[in-house]
Design a protein around this motif. Structure first.
Motif: not given
Length: 303
Positions: A52-79
């Motif tokens: 339920a929480s993953l479905i809610a997360l998909d609909q309430l969070w990710y739906k507002d952002y464009p989808r893409s092909k699977f890709h990685t991100l290096n955010d190790n230096s953030e915050w």
């Protein structure tokens, strides 16, 4: 990247919902033998909340952002790596909780660790995959390493000592930075508690009695080493449209006393359960702070 608020919400819902499923057995001691009714309650609750929480997360969070092909991100230096410690903490606490409720149902120790101790890693991996298909973010190997570290800290101690001698804890105080950038750091205490890394501190709390048995040390007395950061308005030390160019980002290291609430002697299983839940939060105490800018600072009471 910032850990999604839903992860923390699920954490507390998981505690409340799991135990409330069986009002008669609420707060009773763990079963010495397999209790299928309790086990089924735990499994159904975990599966329901997880899906339920993953479905809610998909609909309430990710739906507002464009989808893409699977890709990685290096955010190790953030915050200043505060977000990574958030992953370690969340994975550890969800794994600890997952194992504890399986222990309540009388499941074997091996199954507690396999199916309960890995709960945090499995759940956060699913969220990381969602990130991988979102154009806004990406699958972060740094986050995955942090998730594995939190799970490993819990399971490793159970295999080595059959107890948690070191506990990950969290504390928070409000800062001036959220009001400067409420869209990113939160607006109001309920959001800032989750999003303002400047006010968060993550602690590794050591139980002295478990390491030095027989020396008259109270069972509940801990020493804690904390890490925090200050002066952050963006993930990286950078400006956005000419703003936030003068950030004074500082790493902070802390030393303090703490209390392991789960080791306080009581015959009440209600209190034992409450203590175990609130043992996720560092008890406020005086603390020494070390940072490169100000050297050594003493806090009368540190949250």
């Amino acid at each position: 990247m910032v850990i999604k608020q839903v992860v923390y919400i699920v954490f507390f819902l998981f505690v409340t919902f799991t135990f409330s499923q069986s009002k008669i057995n609420l707060f009773l001691k763990p079963s010495d033998t397999l209790n299928k009714s309790r086990r089924n309650t735990v499994v159904i609750t975990e599966a329901t909340l997880g899906v339920a929480s993953l479905i809610a997360l998909d609909q309430l969070w990710y739906k507002d952002y464009p989808r893409s092909k699977f890709h990685t991100l290096n955010d190790n230096s953030e915050w200043l790596q505060m977000d990574k410690l958030g992953h370690v903490y969340t994975s550890y606490q969800l794994g600890r909780l997952g194992a504890n409720v399986l222990n309540w149902s009388g499941v074997s120790k091996k199954q507690q660790l396999i199916y309960g101790g890995t709960l945090g890693f499995a759940y956060l991996t699913a969220i990381e995959i969602f990130d991988g298909f979102s154009e806004e973010w990406g699958f972060s190997w740094g986050d995955m390493a942090a998730n594995a570290a939190g799970t490993g800290l819990y399971i490793g101690q159970e295999l080595l000592w059959k107890e948690q001698r070191m506990t990950l804890k969290y504390s928070f105080h409000r800062t001036q930075y959220a009001s400067q950038r409420p869209d990113k750091l939160g607006e109001g205490l309920s959001q800032e508690f989750l999003k303002d890394y400047n006010g968060q501190t993550y602690w590794l709390s050591f139980n002295l009695h478990s390491f030095f048995k027989g020396n008259g040390i109270p069972k509940w007395l801990n020493v804690a080493f904390g890490y925090g950061a200050d002066g952050m308005l963006t993930g990286e030390d950078e400006s956005i449209n000419g703003l936030f160019a003068d950030q004074n980002r500082v790493r902070q290291y802390y030393f303090s006393l703490d209390i392991d609430l789960s080791r306080i002697d009581t015959n009440s299983h209600v209190l034992k359960t409450i203590f175990d839940i609130f043992n996720t939060i560092k008890v406020p105490f005086p603390a020494l702070e070390f940072n490169e800018e100000n050297g050594i600072l003493l806090h009368g009471i540190y949250f």
